[in-house]
Design a protein around this motif. Sequence first.
Motif, PDB file in Angstrom:
ATOM      1  N   VAL A 111       0.851  -1.192   0.000  1.00 23.61           N
ATOM      2  CA  VAL A 111       0.000   0.000   0.000  1.00 23.61           C
ATOM      3  C   VAL A 111       0.887   1.241   0.000  1.00 23.61           C
ATOM      4  CG1 VAL A 111      -1.823  -1.171   1.288  1.00 23.61           C
ATOM      5  CG2 VAL A 111      -0.091   0.149   2.522  1.00 23.61           C
ATOM      6  N   GLU A 112       0.228   2.400  -0.183  1.00 24.36           N
ATOM      7  CA  GLU A 112       0.944   3.673  -0.018  1.00 24.36           C
ATOM      8  C   GLU A 112       0.437   4.288   1.284  1.00 24.36           C
ATOM      9  OE1 GLU A 112       2.733   5.513  -2.546  1.00 24.36           O
ATOM     10  OE2 GLU A 112       2.617   4.007  -4.139  1.00 24.36           O
ATOM     11  N   VAL A 113       1.364   4.606   2.168  1.00 24.82           N
ATOM     12  CA  VAL A 113       0.969   5.278   3.404  1.00 24.82           C
ATOM     13  C   VAL A 113       1.260   6.765   3.242  1.00 24.82           C
ATOM     14  CG1 VAL A 113       1.385   5.520   5.880  1.00 24.82           C
ATOM     15  CG2 VAL A 113       1.289   3.256   4.848  1.00 24.82           C
ATOM     16  N   LEU A 114       0.218   7.580   3.527  1.00 24.36           N
ATOM     17  CA  LEU A 114       0.343   9.028   3.397  1.00 24.36           C
ATOM     18  C   LEU A 114       0.924   9.583   4.696  1.00 24.36           C
ATOM     19  CD1 LEU A 114      -0.461  11.060   1.201  1.00 24.36           C
ATOM     20  CD2 LEU A 114      -2.597  11.426   2.447  1.00 24.36           C
ATOM     21  N   LEU A 115       2.003  10.337   4.585  1.00 27.76           N
ATOM     22  CA  LEU A 115       2.684  10.828   5.774  1.00 27.76           C
ATOM     23  C   LEU A 115       2.783  12.336   5.761  1.00 27.76           C
ATOM     24  CD1 LEU A 115       5.645   8.326   5.570  1.00 27.76           C
ATOM     25  CD2 LEU A 115       3.907   8.290   7.355  1.00 27.76           C
ATOM     26  N   PHE A 116       2.654  12.936   6.938  1.00 24.89           N
ATOM     27  CA  PHE A 116       2.918  14.357   7.107  1.00 24.89           C
ATOM     28  C   PHE A 116       4.018  14.479   8.153  1.00 24.89           C
ATOM     29  CE2 PHE A 116       2.183  18.221   9.624  1.00 24.89           C
ATOM     30  CZ  PHE A 116       2.429  19.164   8.656  1.00 24.89           C
ATOM     31  N   GLU A 117       5.179  14.934   7.727  1.00 28.38           N
ATOM     32  CA  GLU A 117       6.332  15.029   8.619  1.00 28.38           C
ATOM     33  C   GLU A 117       6.504  13.752   9.439  1.00 28.38           C
ATOM     34  OE1 GLU A 117       5.531  18.709  10.607  1.00 28.38           O
ATOM     35  OE2 GLU A 117       6.147  19.891   8.870  1.00 28.38           O
ATOM     36  N   ASN A 118       6.502  12.660   8.732  1.00 32.40           N
ATOM     37  CA  ASN A 118       6.668  11.323   9.311  1.00 32.40           C
ATOM     38  C   ASN A 118       5.520  10.859  10.199  1.00 32.40           C
ATOM     39  OD1 ASN A 118       9.084  10.670   8.010  1.00 32.40           O
ATOM     40  ND2 ASN A 118      10.209  11.951   9.470  1.00 32.40           N
ATOM     41  N   ARG A 119       4.439  11.656  10.252  1.00 28.88           N
ATOM     42  CA  ARG A 119       3.259  11.190  10.985  1.00 28.88           C
ATOM     43  C   ARG A 119       2.266  10.626   9.976  1.00 28.88           C
ATOM     44  NH1 ARG A 119       1.571  16.144  14.723  1.00 28.88           N
ATOM     45  NH2 ARG A 119       2.674  17.327  13.130  1.00 28.88           N
ATOM     46  N   PRO A 120       1.811   9.396  10.177  1.00 29.72           N
ATOM     47  CA  PRO A 120       0.902   8.797   9.201  1.00 29.72           C
ATOM     48  C   PRO A 120      -0.487   9.447   9.228  1.00 29.72           C
ATOM     49  CG  PRO A 120       1.199   7.333  11.070  1.00 29.72           C
ATOM     50  CD  PRO A 120       2.120   8.497  11.307  1.00 29.72           C
ATOM     51  N   LEU A 121      -1.088   9.647   8.030  1.00 28.20           N
ATOM     52  CA  LEU A 121      -2.422  10.232   7.929  1.00 28.20           C
ATOM     53  C   LEU A 121      -3.431   9.218   7.420  1.00 28.20           C
ATOM     54  CD1 LEU A 121      -1.605  13.590   6.118  1.00 28.20           C
ATOM     55  CD2 LEU A 121      -2.029  13.251   8.543  1.00 28.20           C
ATOM     56  N   GLY A 122      -2.969   8.323   6.582  1.00 29.32           N
ATOM     57  CA  GLY A 122      -3.907   7.385   5.990  1.00 29.32           C
ATOM     58  C   GLY A 122      -3.205   6.456   5.029  1.00 29.32           C
ATOM     59  N   VAL A 123      -4.042   5.621   4.398  1.00 29.85           N
ATOM     60  CA  VAL A 123      -3.509   4.579   3.537  1.00 29.85           C
ATOM     61  C   VAL A 123      -4.190   4.687   2.191  1.00 29.85           C
ATOM     62  CG1 VAL A 123      -3.448   2.092   3.211  1.00 29.85           C
ATOM     63  CG2 VAL A 123      -3.210   3.036   5.497  1.00 29.85           C
ATOM     64  N   SER A 124      -3.427   4.592   1.091  1.00 31.83           N
ATOM     65  CA  SER A 124      -4.131   4.395  -0.171  1.00 31.83           C
ATOM     66  C   SER A 124      -3.789   3.026  -0.738  1.00 31.83           C
ATOM     67  CB  SER A 124      -3.872   5.534  -1.157  1.00 31.83           C
ATOM     68  OG  SER A 124      -2.509   5.655  -1.421  1.00 31.83           O
ATOM     69  N   LEU A 125      -4.859   2.360  -1.138  1.00 26.30           N
ATOM     70  CA  LEU A 125      -4.781   0.945  -1.514  1.00 26.30           C
ATOM     71  C   LEU A 125      -4.572   0.819  -3.015  1.00 26.30           C
ATOM     72  CD1 LEU A 125      -7.943  -0.243   0.386  1.00 26.30           C
ATOM     73  CD2 LEU A 125      -5.597  -0.774   1.030  1.00 26.30           C
ATOM     74  N   PRO A 126      -4.082  -0.347  -3.455  1.00 24.21           N
ATOM     75  CA  PRO A 126      -4.166  -0.630  -4.884  1.00 24.21           C
ATOM     76  C   PRO A 126      -5.647  -0.684  -5.271  1.00 24.21           C
ATOM     77  CG  PRO A 126      -3.354  -2.547  -3.665  1.00 24.21           C
ATOM     78  CD  PRO A 126      -3.476  -1.443  -2.675  1.00 24.21           C
ATOM     79  N   ASN A 127      -5.979  -0.427  -6.535  1.00 23.78           N
ATOM     80  CA  ASN A 127      -7.386  -0.383  -6.944  1.00 23.78           C
ATOM     81  C   ASN A 127      -8.088  -1.723  -6.771  1.00 23.78           C
ATOM     82  OD1 ASN A 127      -7.089   2.265  -7.543  1.00 23.78           O
ATOM     83  ND2 ASN A 127      -6.838   1.951  -9.754  1.00 23.78           N
TER      84      ASN A 127
END
Lengths: 187, 310
Positions: A111-127
Amino acid sequence: MYTASDLRKGLRIKIDGEPYIIVEFTFVKPGKGQALYRCKLKNMLTGAQVERNFRSVDTFEQADLQEKKMQFLYASEGKYCFMDSETYEQIFLTEEQVGEAKNFLVDNLEVEVLLFENRPLGVSLPNFVDLVVTKAEPWAKGDTVSGNTKPVTLQTGYQIQVPTFIEEGEKIRVDTRTGEYLTRVKG
Amino acid sequence: MNRITAANLWRARGKNIPLRNLILRAIRLFFLRRHYLEVETPYLIPAPAPEIYIDAYALGGLYLHTSPELAMKRLLALGYHRIFQICKCFRQGEKGAKHLPEFTLLEWYRVGSNYISLMEECEAMLASVFGRIGKEKKLLYQGQAIDLSLPWERLTVEDAFREFAPLSLGEVLKRDCFDEAMAVYIEPHLGVKRPTFLYDYPYHPGSLARRKEKDPSFVERFELYIGGLELINGFTELTDPEEQRIRFCEARKLREQAGKDPYPLAERFLSALAAVPEAAGAALGIDRLTMLAANSDHIEEVVAFTGEEL
């Protein structure tokens, strides 16, 4: 750096060190008066919505978000463990941060993990994700009406409508954007 | 709010472009019947009226006018008594559901008039325009039925704050948040059941309106609101060149402090001002009037194109 005139729906800005996304935006200006940029913002860390008014002189820092390729390892007691595919470093996301994605997280999924200054915000999955059906009512042989569906439970606990011919133990492909059944996967 | 899609936009424009033309014709008819002269003045001018929050586009050593005000008052000084103009005006950075950086303004002046009698003329003009587009009694705007029967509501700025805001006008001015308080507390309530003239505004630098004799911290200015839309700004004209010069200098200083172009001082206007008789004038946003008539909540629905679309 953004100025107030750059503000628009969908823009991500940093306020008090936290990332916000603009969900609603209105430009207000009394004829002779000062322009006012009225925004509804969502804190991307906490999900909290706030209303803020900005003036033309206000400036904003961009909320820099990174996406990192990670592998889902396991979930335990509401914590979701992911591993950085490059550094093998492990991080944990809460159920809230994972959100709807939890329905499709199978072990070792990339998956792709969305990070803000190394703090995780969420996950984006493969379709598309393949998942095993762990519970299904057997197919009633007499039911030949095409287009009929039945509810089954997947290995993640997610309930989904599938065609009646799908049996327990089979693997199906799910579109993670709609949460809907796509096809049966052989093998 | 309706999401603007290309199909929705063109469906709306298909109805609104002819409606806009009908409105323009009705306005011209009204003023011609009252013996006003339709005039045209240059869009490119050497010295716009300095206002701290209105920014002109600079163009080849000149500026696109932000309103035809100074030129039209020059005409008053030359002896024209009743004039109106329908023209494009340009204001940098103004873009939103109710703003376009290029918009159409109706501006008119009448010698011997003041802001009180001007409010009555606004009523007569709009009543006549609404009548010609089949909206004599009621205007339906964004789910609100606005009663158009005359006379319309008149409310001082001070009373509006008393009625709608959690703090008084005095406090708002002390905290220097008049515009913000207007936008947040006052404007949404104005002209909702019937059109509202908000009048007696606190003085602001650069103003071209005459001060009130009884209380010089206020000016004889009004704004007409219909359905929460700011539609007309009008006032009794300041005709004292010395005071006008002081106000312009004040506004230019503020612009300079804010890092903005202060514009050259409009010297010819200032010297002509002594010859301007007692008069009052007002400006109406044609795009917004069309929004009202068309029950549209977005200004882009009432123009043929925005510049970006071309």
